[in-house]
Write a protein that holds these residues in place. Sequence first.
Motif, PDB file in Angstrom:
ATOM      1  N   VAL A   1     -13.278 -20.225  32.934  1.00 32.15           N
ATOM      2  CA  VAL A   1     -13.577 -20.913  34.193  1.00 32.15           C
ATOM      3  C   VAL A   1     -12.786 -20.231  35.299  1.00 32.15           C
ATOM      4  O   VAL A   1     -11.598 -19.921  35.122  1.00 32.15           O
ATOM      5  CB  VAL A   1     -13.205 -22.414  34.128  1.00 32.15           C
ATOM      6  N   VAL A   2     -13.439 -19.977  36.417  1.00 32.48           N
ATOM      7  CA  VAL A   2     -12.779 -19.317  37.540  1.00 32.48           C
ATOM      8  C   VAL A   2     -12.981 -20.149  38.798  1.00 32.48           C
ATOM      9  O   VAL A   2     -13.926 -20.937  38.908  1.00 32.48           O
ATOM     10  CB  VAL A   2     -13.328 -17.897  37.760  1.00 32.48           C
ATOM     11  N   ARG A   3     -12.077 -19.975  39.715  1.00 33.89           N
ATOM     12  CA  ARG A   3     -12.225 -20.623  41.019  1.00 33.89           C
ATOM     13  C   ARG A   3     -13.155 -19.765  41.879  1.00 33.89           C
ATOM     14  O   ARG A   3     -12.971 -18.556  41.985  1.00 33.89           O
ATOM     15  CB  ARG A   3     -10.872 -20.773  41.698  1.00 33.89           C
ATOM     16  N   MET A   4     -14.169 -20.409  42.492  1.00 29.44           N
ATOM     17  CA  MET A   4     -15.153 -19.657  43.264  1.00 29.44           C
ATOM     18  C   MET A   4     -15.610 -20.526  44.444  1.00 29.44           C
ATOM     19  O   MET A   4     -16.614 -21.235  44.369  1.00 29.44           O
ATOM     20  CB  MET A   4     -16.342 -19.260  42.382  1.00 29.44           C
ATOM     21  N   ASP A   5     -14.840 -20.491  45.525  1.00 30.39           N
ATOM     22  CA  ASP A   5     -15.149 -21.292  46.710  1.00 30.39           C
ATOM     23  C   ASP A   5     -16.057 -20.499  47.647  1.00 30.39           C
ATOM     24  O   ASP A   5     -15.647 -20.100  48.736  1.00 30.39           O
ATOM     25  CB  ASP A   5     -13.853 -21.688  47.449  1.00 30.39           C
ATOM     26  N   VAL A   6     -17.286 -20.263  47.236  1.00 29.53           N
ATOM     27  CA  VAL A   6     -18.165 -19.433  48.043  1.00 29.53           C
ATOM     28  C   VAL A   6     -19.309 -20.209  48.684  1.00 29.53           C
ATOM     29  O   VAL A   6     -19.843 -19.782  49.703  1.00 29.53           O
ATOM     30  CB  VAL A   6     -18.750 -18.279  47.196  1.00 29.53           C
ATOM     31  N   ASP A   7     -19.684 -21.344  48.103  1.00 32.62           N
ATOM     32  CA  ASP A   7     -20.831 -22.092  48.631  1.00 32.62           C
ATOM     33  C   ASP A   7     -20.612 -23.585  48.397  1.00 32.62           C
ATOM     34  O   ASP A   7     -21.184 -24.172  47.477  1.00 32.62           O
ATOM     35  CB  ASP A   7     -22.125 -21.626  47.961  1.00 32.62           C
TER      36      ASP A   7
ATOM     37  N   ASP B   1     -17.590 -18.708  33.618  1.00 33.82           N
ATOM     38  CA  ASP B   1     -17.715 -17.269  33.402  1.00 33.82           C
ATOM     39  C   ASP B   1     -18.049 -16.986  31.941  1.00 33.82           C
ATOM     40  O   ASP B   1     -17.664 -15.947  31.394  1.00 33.82           O
ATOM     41  CB  ASP B   1     -16.422 -16.570  33.801  1.00 33.82           C
ATOM     42  N   CYS B   2     -18.733 -17.950  31.317  1.00 30.38           N
ATOM     43  CA  CYS B   2     -19.204 -17.860  29.930  1.00 30.38           C
ATOM     44  C   CYS B   2     -18.053 -17.741  28.939  1.00 30.38           C
ATOM     45  O   CYS B   2     -16.981 -18.272  29.162  1.00 30.38           O
ATOM     46  CB  CYS B   2     -20.221 -16.733  29.793  1.00 30.38           C
ATOM     47  N   HIS B   3     -18.270 -17.011  27.847  1.00 29.31           N
ATOM     48  CA  HIS B   3     -17.381 -17.102  26.695  1.00 29.31           C
ATOM     49  C   HIS B   3     -16.126 -16.246  26.856  1.00 29.31           C
ATOM     50  O   HIS B   3     -16.192 -15.079  27.231  1.00 29.31           O
ATOM     51  CB  HIS B   3     -18.118 -16.651  25.433  1.00 29.31           C
ATOM     52  N   ALA B   4     -14.981 -16.861  26.517  1.00 27.00           N
ATOM     53  CA  ALA B   4     -13.741 -16.090  26.406  1.00 27.00           C
ATOM     54  C   ALA B   4     -13.657 -15.430  25.039  1.00 27.00           C
ATOM     55  O   ALA B   4     -12.991 -14.406  24.876  1.00 27.00           O
ATOM     56  CB  ALA B   4     -12.535 -16.997  26.626  1.00 27.00           C
ATOM     57  N   SER B   5     -14.319 -16.020  24.049  1.00 21.06           N
ATOM     58  CA  SER B   5     -14.430 -15.438  22.713  1.00 21.06           C
ATOM     59  C   SER B   5     -15.714 -15.962  22.094  1.00 21.06           C
ATOM     60  O   SER B   5     -16.353 -16.875  22.625  1.00 21.06           O
ATOM     61  CB  SER B   5     -13.216 -15.801  21.846  1.00 21.06           C
TER      62      SER B   5
END
Length: 224
Positions: free
Chosen positions: A180-186, A197-201
């Motif tokens: 999971v990422v922070r994305m303050d774009v919209d 951001d999909c799978h870490a593993s």
Amino acid sequence: MSRFRNEVAHLQAHVKTLRLGGAALFVVALLLGFGWWSAPKSLTIHVPPDLRSGSTRKWWEVPPESVYAFSFYIWQQVQRWPTNGEIDYPRNLHALSAYLTPSCRAFLAQDYEYRRSSGELRQRVRGIYEIPGRGYGDSPSTRVKAVSDRDWIVTLDVSADEYHGSEQVKRALVRYALKVVRMDVDPERNPFGLALDCHASAPQRIETSPTPGAASGHSQGDSP
């Protein structure tokens, strides 16, 4: 006569000071007006779900419980096929695109194509559910790992059930490790300010029953 001249000079100096003060106040008012105009009209503040006690947080911080709730909700919606996976899956990806990073959208689009070509989607109904006793409240430290103040890894233990018509064709107990990422774009389309951001593993099958006394069924050949 000099006394009157001094008085006039004093009054002129006072008027000049007042004019300078008025000009300075006008400039300050302009700066305040610009700051008010450029300030954000709304702020997203993440409040812990348990409100029985007070909480003090910086408004830009995202607590781990909010990260977990966001991850589970969005991932559950992505994986929900209410009528026909061949139609529902791509529709979900389009509807939830604001909550997915571009790389995650591309990965899930490839997953859709793979499942479609493998015959895993046609007339399939699918839903995922959190396994009781394996939620955030049962083990907070293992469910959300903070990589930084903008990145997290969330672990979900879920039961993925699939049906073809009225017949259950799969029950997979799966552990997903999601980035999971922070994305303050919209903020209009994504008020959470977070994105999957999909799978870490790679997803892992787990051995446990979703309810006490229930047997864990596994289908053969299909991916989680």
